[in-house]
Design a protein around this motif. Structure first.
Motif, PDB file in Angstrom:
ATOM      1  N   THR A   9       0.834  -1.202   0.000  1.00  0.00           N
ATOM      2  CA  THR A   9       0.000   0.000   0.000  1.00  0.00           C
ATOM      3  C   THR A   9       0.866   1.248   0.000  1.00  0.00           C
ATOM      4  OG1 THR A   9      -0.133  -0.048   2.425  1.00  0.00           O
ATOM      5  CG2 THR A   9      -1.891  -1.152   1.197  1.00  0.00           C
ATOM      6  N   LEU A  11       0.974   5.647   0.588  1.00  0.00           N
ATOM      7  CA  LEU A  11       0.450   6.950   0.988  1.00  0.00           C
ATOM      8  C   LEU A  11       1.170   7.994   0.151  1.00  0.00           C
ATOM      9  CD1 LEU A  11      -0.961   9.089   2.738  1.00  0.00           C
ATOM     10  CD2 LEU A  11       0.860   8.773   4.434  1.00  0.00           C
ATOM     11  N   TYR A  35      -3.542   5.856  -0.699  1.00  0.00           N
ATOM     12  CA  TYR A  35      -4.192   6.837   0.169  1.00  0.00           C
ATOM     13  C   TYR A  35      -3.570   8.201  -0.124  1.00  0.00           C
ATOM     14  CZ  TYR A  35      -4.899   2.333   2.413  1.00  0.00           C
ATOM     15  OH  TYR A  35      -5.192   1.009   2.646  1.00  0.00           O
ATOM     16  N   LEU A  46      -3.469   9.772   7.942  1.00  0.00           N
ATOM     17  CA  LEU A  46      -3.654   8.596   7.090  1.00  0.00           C
ATOM     18  C   LEU A  46      -2.588   7.545   7.369  1.00  0.00           C
ATOM     19  CD1 LEU A  46      -4.585  10.297   3.694  1.00  0.00           C
ATOM     20  CD2 LEU A  46      -6.102   8.996   5.205  1.00  0.00           C
ATOM     21  N   TYR A  47      -1.373   7.990   7.641  1.00  0.00           N
ATOM     22  CA  TYR A  47      -0.311   7.039   7.988  1.00  0.00           C
ATOM     23  C   TYR A  47      -0.680   6.264   9.249  1.00  0.00           C
ATOM     24  CZ  TYR A  47       3.825   5.326  10.294  1.00  0.00           C
ATOM     25  OH  TYR A  47       4.696   4.522  10.983  1.00  0.00           O
ATOM     26  N   ARG A  49      -3.569   5.721  10.474  1.00  0.00           N
ATOM     27  CA  ARG A  49      -4.773   4.911  10.287  1.00  0.00           C
ATOM     28  C   ARG A  49      -4.495   3.660   9.468  1.00  0.00           C
ATOM     29  NH1 ARG A  49      -9.468   8.163   7.594  1.00  0.00           N
ATOM     30  NH2 ARG A  49      -8.904   9.483   9.382  1.00  0.00           N
ATOM     31  N   TYR A  50      -3.689   3.796   8.402  1.00  0.00           N
ATOM     32  CA  TYR A  50      -3.540   2.684   7.468  1.00  0.00           C
ATOM     33  C   TYR A  50      -2.160   2.012   7.481  1.00  0.00           C
ATOM     34  CZ  TYR A  50      -7.881   4.460   5.492  1.00  0.00           C
ATOM     35  OH  TYR A  50      -9.171   4.877   5.329  1.00  0.00           O
ATOM     36  N   PRO A  52       0.782   2.475   5.830  1.00  0.00           N
ATOM     37  CA  PRO A  52       1.163   2.066   4.479  1.00  0.00           C
ATOM     38  C   PRO A  52       2.584   1.525   4.424  1.00  0.00           C
ATOM     39  CG  PRO A  52       1.305   4.440   4.701  1.00  0.00           C
ATOM     40  CD  PRO A  52       0.652   3.934   5.946  1.00  0.00           C
ATOM     41  N   ASN A 136       0.302  -6.325   5.633  1.00  0.00           N
ATOM     42  CA  ASN A 136      -0.910  -6.698   4.928  1.00  0.00           C
ATOM     43  C   ASN A 136      -1.606  -7.904   5.544  1.00  0.00           C
ATOM     44  OD1 ASN A 136      -0.678  -4.662   2.943  1.00  0.00           O
ATOM     45  ND2 ASN A 136       0.935  -5.840   1.978  1.00  0.00           N
ATOM     46  N   THR A 141      -5.863  -1.781  12.880  1.00  0.00           N
ATOM     47  CA  THR A 141      -5.843  -0.418  12.376  1.00  0.00           C
ATOM     48  C   THR A 141      -5.803   0.539  13.567  1.00  0.00           C
ATOM     49  OG1 THR A 141      -8.277  -0.353  12.275  1.00  0.00           O
ATOM     50  CG2 THR A 141      -7.090  -0.929  10.241  1.00  0.00           C
ATOM     51  N   ASP A 143      -6.711   4.534  14.606  1.00  0.00           N
ATOM     52  CA  ASP A 143      -7.368   5.753  14.144  1.00  0.00           C
ATOM     53  C   ASP A 143      -6.588   6.982  14.597  1.00  0.00           C
ATOM     54  OD1 ASP A 143      -8.005   6.325  16.780  1.00  0.00           O
ATOM     55  OD2 ASP A 143     -10.147   5.979  16.566  1.00  0.00           O
TER      56      ASP A 143
END
Length: 227
Positions: A9, A11, A35, A46-47, A49-50, A52, A136, A141, A143
């Motif tokens: 993934t 970002l 993202y 975003l980093y 949260r996900y 990447p 993966n 996750t 937030d």
């Protein structure tokens, strides 16, 4: 290269909307998910949260510049690969980034050949690292408030447990040193000695049985995905 990156993934942080839209289409043909962020603050959210596998940052962004975003990521995460985009006029700023472990620095406007070579390098680094595909396989996750979810279910954790588990998840497959657990960016944390840290690890092993959390003598801790 496409097949090598298809399980990872990305970002991508770029404040110029037209450039972001064009590049998103390009990156989506390579990565499992992309993202997009328009400023440094959104990039960090975003980093977190996900988590990447790859981050591409414009060094000059609103709110928080790309250099500071990279510093904050590297403070807690040794595994995510970082590519920095910079203009010729920002070379002095770029010199400040030499202590940050980045895969590549690219001068804007970036040529297709240079970008492809940078992605090839990142793909090679990801494949050769011990945590290949580890993120993966995780179902965790985080937030923007720092709350941690497992398969979309909120984990009941104390503040100290959240911080410690967050560090392990972000560095899955990599060791995290004691000092990183003990001190936050303000220089303080509730997790301030090895005894309290050991107690937290005992609790996390019970709450997260799918993580193999091990102690590395005189170094810190490392977590692996259970096979």
């Amino acid at each position: 290269m496409r097949e090598n990156l298809s399980e990872y993934t990305l970002l991508y942080a770029e404040d110029e909307n037209n450039v972001q839209a064009k590049m998103n289409e390009y990156f989506e043909s390579y990565f499992k998910a992309v993202y997009s962020a328009s400023d440094g603050q959104e990039a960090l959210e975003l980093y977190n949260r996900y988590m990447p596998d790859v981050v591409i940052l414009d060094i000059n962004m609103p709110k928080i510049n790309g250099l500071e975003v990279a510093r904050r990521i590297r403070k807690e995460d040794a595994g995510t690969r970082i590519i920095m985009l910079t203009a010729h006029s920002e070379k002095e700023l770029l010199l400040q980034a030499t202590e940050i472990d980045m895969s590549k620095y690219l001068i804007k406007p970036v040529s297709p050949i240079d970008l492809k070579q940078a992605l090839d390098k990142v793909a090679t680094e990801l494949i050769s690292t011990p945590n290949k595909s580890a993120k993966n396989r995780l179902e965790y996750t985080i937030d923007k408030e720092g709350l941690i979810f497992k398969s979309k279910t909120l984990l009941e954790l104390s503040k100290s447990e959240r911080r410690v588990l967050g560090l392990l998840i972000k560095n899955i497959g990599y060791s995290v040193g004691y000092e990183t657990f003990f001190y936050d960016e303000e220089g303080n944390t509730e997790t301030n000695n090895e005894a309290s840290l050991r107690n937290i690890m005992v609790k996390l092993r019970k709450k997260c049985p799918d993580l193999n959390i091990k102690n590395i003598k005189d170094v810190g801790y490392i977590a692996y995905c259970q096979e």
